[in-house]
Write a protein that holds these residues in place. Structure first.
Motif, PDB file in Angstrom:
ATOM      1  N   CYS A   1     -42.696  -5.526 -18.825  1.00  0.00           N
ATOM      2  CA  CYS A   1     -42.875  -4.453 -17.843  1.00  0.00           C
ATOM      3  C   CYS A   1     -42.415  -3.103 -18.378  1.00  0.00           C
ATOM      4  O   CYS A   1     -42.889  -2.058 -17.923  1.00  0.00           O
ATOM      5  CB  CYS A   1     -42.133  -4.796 -16.555  1.00  0.00           C
ATOM      6  SG  CYS A   1     -42.790  -6.255 -15.697  1.00  0.00           S
ATOM      7  N   SER A   2     -41.506  -3.102 -19.342  1.00  0.00           N
ATOM      8  CA  SER A   2     -41.024  -1.862 -19.940  1.00  0.00           C
ATOM      9  C   SER A   2     -41.789  -1.517 -21.202  1.00  0.00           C
ATOM     10  O   SER A   2     -41.582  -0.453 -21.787  1.00  0.00           O
ATOM     11  CB  SER A   2     -39.539  -1.973 -20.287  1.00  0.00           C
ATOM     12  OG  SER A   2     -39.343  -2.917 -21.337  1.00  0.00           O
ATOM     13  N   ALA A   3     -42.653  -2.420 -21.671  1.00  0.00           N
ATOM     14  CA  ALA A   3     -43.358  -2.269 -22.947  1.00  0.00           C
ATOM     15  C   ALA A   3     -42.360  -2.120 -24.094  1.00  0.00           C
ATOM     16  O   ALA A   3     -42.616  -1.417 -25.070  1.00  0.00           O
ATOM     17  CB  ALA A   3     -44.327  -1.098 -22.916  1.00  0.00           C
ATOM     18  N   ASN A   4     -41.207  -2.769 -23.936  1.00  0.00           N
ATOM     19  CA  ASN A   4     -40.149  -2.748 -24.956  1.00  0.00           C
ATOM     20  C   ASN A   4     -39.590  -1.345 -25.170  1.00  0.00           C
ATOM     21  O   ASN A   4     -39.099  -1.022 -26.256  1.00  0.00           O
ATOM     22  CB  ASN A   4     -40.652  -3.320 -26.286  1.00  0.00           C
ATOM     23  CG  ASN A   4     -39.509  -3.756 -27.201  1.00  0.00           C
ATOM     24  OD1 ASN A   4     -38.421  -4.103 -26.736  1.00  0.00           O
ATOM     25  ND2 ASN A   4     -39.750  -3.737 -28.498  1.00  0.00           N
ATOM     26  N   ASN A   5     -39.672  -0.519 -24.126  1.00  0.00           N
ATOM     27  CA  ASN A   5     -39.145   0.843 -24.177  1.00  0.00           C
ATOM     28  C   ASN A   5     -37.841   0.878 -23.397  1.00  0.00           C
ATOM     29  O   ASN A   5     -37.831   0.656 -22.181  1.00  0.00           O
ATOM     30  CB  ASN A   5     -40.165   1.807 -23.560  1.00  0.00           C
ATOM     31  CG  ASN A   5     -39.752   3.261 -23.694  1.00  0.00           C
ATOM     32  OD1 ASN A   5     -38.574   3.588 -23.734  1.00  0.00           O
ATOM     33  ND2 ASN A   5     -40.740   4.145 -23.749  1.00  0.00           N
TER      34      ASN A   5
END
Length: 335
Positions: free
Chosen positions: A94-98
């Motif tokens: 959900c964070s795109a690994n950010n």
């Protein structure tokens, strides 16, 4: 070679690379997020980053801060290139690994949700700039447990809906898909992969089929709401994303210039704080086609052209000063 010709050659040699650098300056990336069904980041932004109402959004702000929600349209991987599954680890979909968006990865059964039913559904995706590319939507398997971190294996292996270059209408991509049958709480995961660059955008939308079986607490999870245009305009001043100069128009769609009215400028930002002075909302849209092609569609930005023209003008002026100085020196030498 005369001093005049030498100076001219030096000036032009200096202008060429510098002007090219200005003309090819990379603009800020464009952005967007799902609004039907409402994505987590959109739902929490609508509640207000400074004072969210739901327990899940409060926890997300506590985990990652408020900035992620002012940057609601920036959940992305600039180097995805169609390799999302290998680049984004389990538990961070959900964070795109950010790290900025780590609050969106919290495994909870009480995220604000949208009602969903099996069959045809019209999906809407708010885009602050159009881009060529495709949308792929995945639904969680029947065994999905919202109280555990989301893994790739929780999603069906193939998207239930995939569409290339859907219609953009009034700042939203609109396309249809046939939703598989499910019961209880689930999640729709979207990947918007650009075809004109490696960049991709991601959303998690919590949905409920029938009764919300994923909610363990006595109090039911709230219904998710997408932010209004007024809310987006009011909070734009706190976004770290470049929201100016992106055209909302598209082939066969209405064009949203995004001009912020005085009422919108004076409206309180999500959470109750007003925007004024340096935090005034930035106007969105207004990009102009170049050679019949939308700049935003190819990774460009309507601010690129003015920047290039202005930069080239400054360089040309500097070259003129250099040439004039050399002429004066040459004249004095001849005298």
């Amino acid at each position: 070679m005369t001093a005049r010709r030498k100076a001219t050659g030096i000036a032009l040699a200096g202008i060429g690379p510098l002007a090219l650098t200005v003309l090819t300056a990379s603009p800020a990336a464009a952005h967007g997020s799902m609004t039907d069904p409402v994505s987590r980041v959109s739902a929490c932004y609508a509640e207000g980053p400074e004072s969210p109402k739901s327990a899940a959004c409060k926890a997300a702000v506590q985990a990652g801060g408020t900035q992620a929600f002012y940057d609601w349209n920036g959940v992305r991987d600039g180097e995805a290139g169609g390799r999302s599954k290998s680049r984004i680890p389990d538990g961070k979909l959900c964070s795109a690994n950010n790290p900025e968006y780590k609050g969106l990865d919290l495994p909870r059964a009480d995220w604000p949700s949208s009602r969903m039913r099996a069959g045809n559904h019209t999906f809407r995706y708010k885009a602050t700039a159009p881009h060529k590319g495709y949308f792929a939507l995945y639904l969680t398997k029947s065994s999905y447990n919202p109280a555990k971190p989301l893994k790739w294996s929780d999603l069906e292996s193939k998207p239930f809906a995939k569409v290339t270059d859907p219609k953009l209408a009034n700042g939203e991509y609109v396309f249809n898909g046939k939703v598989p049958a499910r019961s209880g709480r689930h999640l729709i995961y979207s990947i918007w992969q650009r075809s004109d660059s490696a960049e991709a955008f991601y959303t998690c939308s919590d949905v409920v089929f029938g009764k919300d079986s994923g909610q363990a607490a006595a109090k039911p999870a709230p219904t998710a709401s997408a932010p209004t245009d007024r809310q987006l305009a009011a909070g734009a001043g706190k976004s770290s994303m470049d929201m100016s100069g992106h055209d909302h128009g598209g082939s066969g769609s209405g064009t949203h210039t995004g001009a912020v009215t005085q009422a919108e400028a004076d409206a309180p930002a999500p959470g109750g704080s007003s925007q004024s002075g340096g935090n005034a909302p930035q106007a969105q849209g207004g990009g102009k086609p170049a050679g019949g092609q939308q700049l935003a569609e190819t990774g460009g930005d309507s601010s690129t052209a003015p920047l290039a023209i202005g930069g080239a003008a400054v360089l040309a002026a500097g070259a003129g000063v250099l040439l004039a100085t050399t002429r004066r020196k040459a004249a004095r030498h001849r005298g």
